[in-house]
Each structure stands twice: as C-alpha cells, then as structure tokens.
Design a protein around this motif. Structure first.
Motif, mmCIF file in Angstrom:
data_model
loop_
_atom_site.group_PDB
_atom_site.id
_atom_site.type_symbol
_atom_site.label_atom_id
_atom_site.label_comp_id
_atom_site.label_asym_id
_atom_site.label_seq_id
_atom_site.Cartn_x
_atom_site.Cartn_y
_atom_site.Cartn_z
ATOM 1 N N GLU A 115 2.980 -16.400 -37.763
ATOM 2 C CA GLU A 115 3.395 -17.064 -36.525
ATOM 3 C C GLU A 115 2.204 -17.572 -35.705
ATOM 4 O O GLU A 115 1.979 -18.782 -35.614
ATOM 5 C CB GLU A 115 4.214 -16.046 -35.731
ATOM 6 C CG GLU A 115 4.715 -16.507 -34.408
ATOM 7 C CD GLU A 115 5.536 -15.417 -33.735
ATOM 8 O OE1 GLU A 115 6.345 -14.758 -34.426
ATOM 9 O OE2 GLU A 115 5.350 -15.197 -32.530
ATOM 10 N N ASN A 159 -1.492 -19.254 -39.999
ATOM 11 C CA ASN A 159 -0.426 -19.160 -39.007
ATOM 12 C C ASN A 159 0.073 -20.550 -38.619
ATOM 13 O O ASN A 159 -0.649 -21.539 -38.757
ATOM 14 C CB ASN A 159 -0.946 -18.478 -37.732
ATOM 15 C CG ASN A 159 -1.073 -16.971 -37.900
ATOM 16 O OD1 ASN A 159 -0.144 -16.318 -38.351
ATOM 17 N ND2 ASN A 159 -2.227 -16.440 -37.541
ATOM 18 N N HIS A 233 8.986 -11.100 -40.589
ATOM 19 C CA HIS A 233 7.603 -10.974 -40.136
ATOM 20 C C HIS A 233 7.221 -9.487 -40.127
ATOM 21 O O HIS A 233 8.029 -8.642 -39.751
ATOM 22 C CB HIS A 233 7.494 -11.565 -38.720
ATOM 23 C CG HIS A 233 6.080 -11.740 -38.284
ATOM 24 N ND1 HIS A 233 5.296 -10.694 -37.856
ATOM 25 C CD2 HIS A 233 5.291 -12.839 -38.234
ATOM 26 C CE1 HIS A 233 4.096 -11.144 -37.545
ATOM 27 N NE2 HIS A 233 4.070 -12.442 -37.772
HETATM 28 N N1 URA Z 1 1.131 -12.184 -36.341
HETATM 29 C C1 URA Z 1 1.036 -13.379 -36.951
HETATM 30 O O1 URA Z 1 2.014 -14.036 -37.218
HETATM 31 N N2 URA Z 1 -0.160 -13.807 -37.259
HETATM 32 C C2 URA Z 1 -1.255 -13.125 -37.014
HETATM 33 O O2 URA Z 1 -2.317 -13.606 -37.327
HETATM 34 C C3 URA Z 1 -1.118 -11.873 -36.391
HETATM 35 C C4 URA Z 1 0.086 -11.417 -36.051
#
Ligand code: URA
Length: 260
Positions: A115, A159, A233
């Motif tokens: 993300e 990300n 996630h």
């Molecule tokens: N969450 C994410 O999606 N990316 C990161 O780099 C860290 C936490």
C-alpha cells in the motif's frame, strides 16, 4: 534567498521542533521565482547584537507538479529512482522523510505490491520493514523466497504510494492516481511473471476494481498481461490472524503459477 541562510542552527532547530518547515533553495523547484521576503512575524533570537531582519519562515507551498506520465514510461531504473526521489506531485512530499522506492531483484519473477510506507519505512527508505514487513518476510520464506537479490528466490517489493501518508492514514484517490505512473514503470522494468497484490489499495490500483478482496481471491487476474494474485495485506493479517490460512491458500495459488 539570502534570508534563509541567515537562520542560524539554533533557530533552525527551534523551527524544526515546532514543525515549521523552511523552504530552502535545495527543495525549491529550479524554475520557481524567488519568494518575496515576508514581513517579520517571529521574535528575534535572544541576543544583544542587533537582530538581522529575519522574515517569518514560509512553509513549503503546496505546488503539485504532476508526474509526466510519458516521460516516466521511458525511464530506466536510475532515472525512475531519481524521478521518485524528486517527486512533488502531491502533498505527501511535504511530510515525508524520504521516498520509499522499492527493493529486491530488478528482474524478479515475483513482484509484491503493498500500500504505502509506514513510519519505519519512511525512516529507513525501504518497504515493509515494520511489523507487517516481518510478517511479509515470513510469508515469503514459507514460499522459498525473500527480498534478497538472488534471481531464483528474490522478489521485488513496491508500494502503490512511494511516500508515507501522515499518521498512516489511507491513501487518498488523488495520491494513488498521481503515484500510479511510478508503479506502472516498475512493473514494466521488472517484467515479473507474477504480481501478488496485497490489500485493498494495491488491488484497486492494479485491477481498477472496488470489489472486496474476499470476492477477488482464489483466481488469477491480469495487470498489463501479468498474472495477479490477490491477497490480504500483512497488516490486516496481524489484526485478523484467523485469515492467515486464507493468505496461505493465496500463496499456494501463486506457487502454482508457471514462471516461464
Ligand atoms: N505497508 C505497506 O503496504 N507497505 C510498506 O512498505 C509498509 C507497510
């Protein structure tokens, strides 16, 4: 710009402590006109010497400079890194410590898309280094992979957003949209055989859908012709450990995909 240099170290430290950003020449766009000195509105430092006329520090103005999508689409790795590091396309550039480009093997067969950087990532400049990252590493290990640079076992991790949203809030649609050309170019350069989209924002950005993850899991989607597996996630999994078994099933589906 001479007024900026007239701020001494102590003044700078105080302003920093107060969260006041000074717009320095280093961070100013080359073509931007020099700001007219604002009238003095802060107290002069406690000193017996006559205080120089120090104008009030001006916070960095919000001057979004949209990403040149066509130019980004032609960049090599070095150019892309530079372009991300210098990006001022949305307001996140004002609050970030640094951009978080991505890490891993530049021709990795698997690409992981998360993300946005959190606090640790913003400090260290590397994606997924906080608690969610530790879980991601464990998930990758379980598949015989890691974020290292070995082609066979390495992955590339990126990300959707390259800058941390303040207080880890959700990415705003406009931020996602402005950052999109960078992720698109990363995918084009890596040319992965498989993308694993982790979490809502990665899924929405890559697949252009608002369908919930629960409805998208269990089948193979496509992004620019590259197979995409959708999963939860790692930060969600930390909060909902009961769903780790579903994430494992998603990784098994990923392992079933051909790599050539
Ligand atoms: N969450 C994410 O999606 N990316 C990161 O780099 C860290 C936490």
């Amino acid at each position: 710009m001479s007024w900026v240099r007239e701020l001494d170290a102590r003044q700078r430290a105080m302003l920093d402590e107060m969260g006041v950003k000074v717009w320095t020449p280093a961070s100013a766009p080359a073509a931007a006109p020099a700001p007219a000195p604002a009238p003095l509105t802060v107290s002069a430092p406690l000193t017996t010497a006559p205080a120089p006329a120090v104008p009030a520090p001006t916070p960095a103005p919000a001057m979004p400079r949209p990403v040149d999508t066509t130019a980004v689409a032609g960049l090599d790795w070095a150019g892309l890194r530079q372009s991300v590091a210098a990006c001022e396309a949305c307001g996140l550039c004002a609050s970030r410590r640094q951009t978080v480009f991505g890490t891993g093997h530049e021709q990795a067969r698997w690409m992981i898309v998360g993300e946005a950087p959190g606090e640790q990532e913003d400090r260290q400049g590397e994606p997924f280094v906080g608690p969610a990252g530790q879980l991601l590493d464990a998930m990758l290990r379980a598949t015989g992979r890691d974020r290292g640079t070995d082609l066979a076992g390495g992955v590339f991790i990126a990300n959707v957003l390259k800058c941390r949203p303040p207080a880890n809030r959700n990415p705003a649609p406009e931020e996602v949209q402005r950052c999109e050309p960078f992720l698109a170019r990363q995918v084009a350069l890596v040319q992965p055989k498989l993308i694993i989209a982790m979490g809502r924002f990665a899924v929405q950005s890559l697949l252009r859908t608002t369908e919930p993850i629960g409805k998208l899991r269990g089948r193979v989607h496509r992004y620019e012709g590259v197979p995409v597996i959708v999963t939860y996630h790692p930060a969600y999994l930390l909060r909902n450990p009961a769903d780790k078994s579903k994430a494992w099933a998603d990784l098994c589906l990923a392992l079933d995909q051909p790599l050539d």
